[in-house]
Design a protein around this motif. Sequence first.
Motif, short mmCIF file in Angstrom:
data_model
loop_
_atom_site.label_atom_id
_atom_site.label_comp_id
_atom_site.label_asym_id
_atom_site.label_seq_id
_atom_site.Cartn_x
_atom_site.Cartn_y
_atom_site.Cartn_z
N ASN A 67 91.11 -37.41 -61.32
CA ASN A 67 90.58 -37.70 -60.33
C ASN A 67 91.54 -37.68 -59.15
N ARG A 68 92.99 -38.19 -59.53
CA ARG A 68 94.18 -37.77 -58.54
C ARG A 68 94.20 -36.38 -58.10
N LYS A 69 94.06 -35.66 -59.18
CA LYS A 69 94.45 -33.97 -59.21
C LYS A 69 93.24 -33.68 -58.32
N LEU A 70 91.83 -33.80 -58.36
CA LEU A 70 91.15 -33.25 -57.98
C LEU A 70 91.15 -33.83 -56.33
N ARG A 71 91.27 -34.88 -56.09
CA ARG A 71 91.59 -35.26 -54.74
C ARG A 71 92.67 -34.38 -54.00
N GLU A 72 93.65 -34.07 -54.73
CA GLU A 72 94.94 -33.31 -54.19
C GLU A 72 94.33 -31.96 -53.95
N LEU A 73 93.52 -31.23 -54.83
CA LEU A 73 92.95 -30.03 -54.57
C LEU A 73 92.10 -29.99 -53.56
N VAL A 74 91.31 -30.99 -53.42
CA VAL A 74 90.22 -31.06 -52.40
C VAL A 74 91.09 -31.00 -50.86
N GLN A 75 91.94 -31.90 -51.01
CA GLN A 75 92.69 -32.27 -49.53
C GLN A 75 93.51 -31.20 -49.14
N GLN A 76 94.11 -30.51 -50.28
CA GLN A 76 94.71 -29.22 -49.79
C GLN A 76 93.95 -28.01 -49.48
N LYS A 77 92.52 -28.05 -49.63
CA LYS A 77 91.60 -27.10 -49.46
C LYS A 77 91.99 -25.94 -50.48
N THR A 78 92.17 -25.99 -51.40
CA THR A 78 92.52 -24.94 -52.34
C THR A 78 91.62 -24.32 -52.83
N PHE A 79 90.09 -24.86 -52.69
CA PHE A 79 88.90 -23.94 -52.79
C PHE A 79 88.05 -24.04 -51.53
N GLY A 80 89.04 -23.91 -50.48
CA GLY A 80 88.35 -23.78 -48.97
C GLY A 80 87.91 -25.33 -48.72
N VAL A 81 87.36 -25.41 -47.53
CA VAL A 81 86.68 -26.43 -46.81
C VAL A 81 85.65 -27.12 -47.84
N PRO A 82 85.82 -28.38 -48.13
CA PRO A 82 84.63 -29.19 -48.85
C PRO A 82 83.52 -29.39 -47.98
N LYS A 83 82.20 -29.06 -48.63
CA LYS A 83 81.03 -29.24 -47.84
C LYS A 83 80.11 -30.24 -48.33
N PHE A 84 79.93 -30.29 -49.70
CA PHE A 84 78.83 -31.13 -50.17
C PHE A 84 79.34 -31.71 -51.20
N ILE A 85 78.97 -32.92 -51.56
CA ILE A 85 79.45 -33.76 -53.04
C ILE A 85 78.13 -34.21 -53.68
N GLU A 86 77.89 -33.88 -54.85
CA GLU A 86 76.78 -34.48 -55.74
C GLU A 86 77.54 -35.45 -56.75
#
Length: 444
Positions: free
Chosen positions: A225-244
């Motif tokens: 979960n910490r790694k996912l947070r890092e990837l989201v906040q660094q926008k590794t996959f672009g800007v986050p838009k939606f979470i399910e």
Amino acid sequence: MEENGTAAKKENISRKDFLSLTGKTVAAGAAGSIALGGLLPNELWAQSTTRAMSPPADIPPGTEDPIVLEEWKSAVDQQSGPTPTPLPPGMRIRYAIVGLGHLALEEIIPALGSCKKSKLTALVSGSPEKMKKVAAQYGIKAENCYSYQTYDQLKNNREVDVIYIVLPNSLHKEYVIRGAKAGKHILCEKPMAVSSKECEEMIEACEAAKVKLMIAYRIQYQPHNRKLRELVQQKTFGVPKFIEASNSQSSANPAHWRHKKALAGGGALPDIGLYCLNTNRFILGEEPTEVFAYSYSTPGNPLFTEVEELISWQMRFPSGVIANCSSDYNVHESRHYRVLCEKGWLNMDKAYAYKGQKLMTAKAEGKMEKQEEIGLAENDQFAAEMDHFSDCILNNKRPFTPGEEGLQDHIVMEAIYQSAREGKPVKLTHNLKSTMRGPEPKTE
Ligand code: NDP
């Protein structure tokens, strides 16, 4: 306010000195006056330069540096991490566990055995026979075993630094406040309480007693979960838009406290839906500004006469992200979330489970969609959270998940219930400061 390890005074107190001071202070405090220049035990501890700024005097220098072993693996295999650096047992922060139920006996107490900075020294229970057995199993002295009636006497126990509250939700407030008044640092299970007002009282009580308060949000100490947070906040996959996000399970005992409003405060939402809410806030680093919710309970089902079965809600975040969350108490276990970003997605299976997290990502690569699993070593989430709290006490830092983190979740949960009741969106006007968190936890 505290802390961040910079406020330590120039006194130089060893643990042995500290303990003897603590004992005297507590005895004096119990008699109605506080000795030693008005300092409470935890202030003395916090102000010890030896504890706050560098390893305690009686730890051999370098003990906290990992031992470097001869390399033998080739670079094509996953490498092992650094060797653990446990504190000598005599230097670890000492925990009293309050409430010997499923979580305490199945997870927390066993986890203390693999902690590096924490250890079990006391128990509190309303079931003397059970406590006797647990005390024998874990080598806890009879004089360190308390009932709920003798709980306040923990203030005289020099072998306890932290009280960890693992009771039904509506009992958290009372035992946190009594524990703070006993001069002990407090780790409290989620949900923090049964209302935001209770959370505020708990925070105030801990501030007044000058003890630290942390809420046991284990997911925030979990590597995937910490790694996912890092990837989201660094926008590794672009800007986050939606979470399910969904966290669901089934239960079968209508007599259990989880199905009694007075003890649980609510149903699926505060017990398990809370993970979706808290983890969304954690990974985005943002606070929701509006919620919209539905709730449902099957008519006539005795499990859900007092608390909700199903809750589903949406949260809007300032960046524009919308999170679609659900939690059900009456379906087969399912715990996952997926973050949809401009250029890919990140998916966490078994997201909120005690173990087995699986982090997958996807993005386009030419004509292919590349899906990848990010393999990380698992940790014991309970050991990690307790060692984080112990580290905060040893180094006079604010916890990463302080009482305000629990309060914030209760404010949002109250808005979710209001929206479900009224059938319309509810705006959240609070303005939580991002500075409420302490420094990021150290990871080993
Ligand atoms: P259990 O019902 O298994 O245990 C609760 C214990 O509290 C009981 O065994 C009992 O211990 C004590 N207790 C005191 N008063 C009461 C009362 N009136 N009714 C029932 N029990 C009472 O609950 P859990 O261990 O599952 O949950 C405890 C807390 O931990 C809750 O706040 C829950 O939300 C949280 N939790 C957190 C999890 C996480 O992953 N972080 C997972 C599961 C729970 P004794 O007999 O020793 O007095």
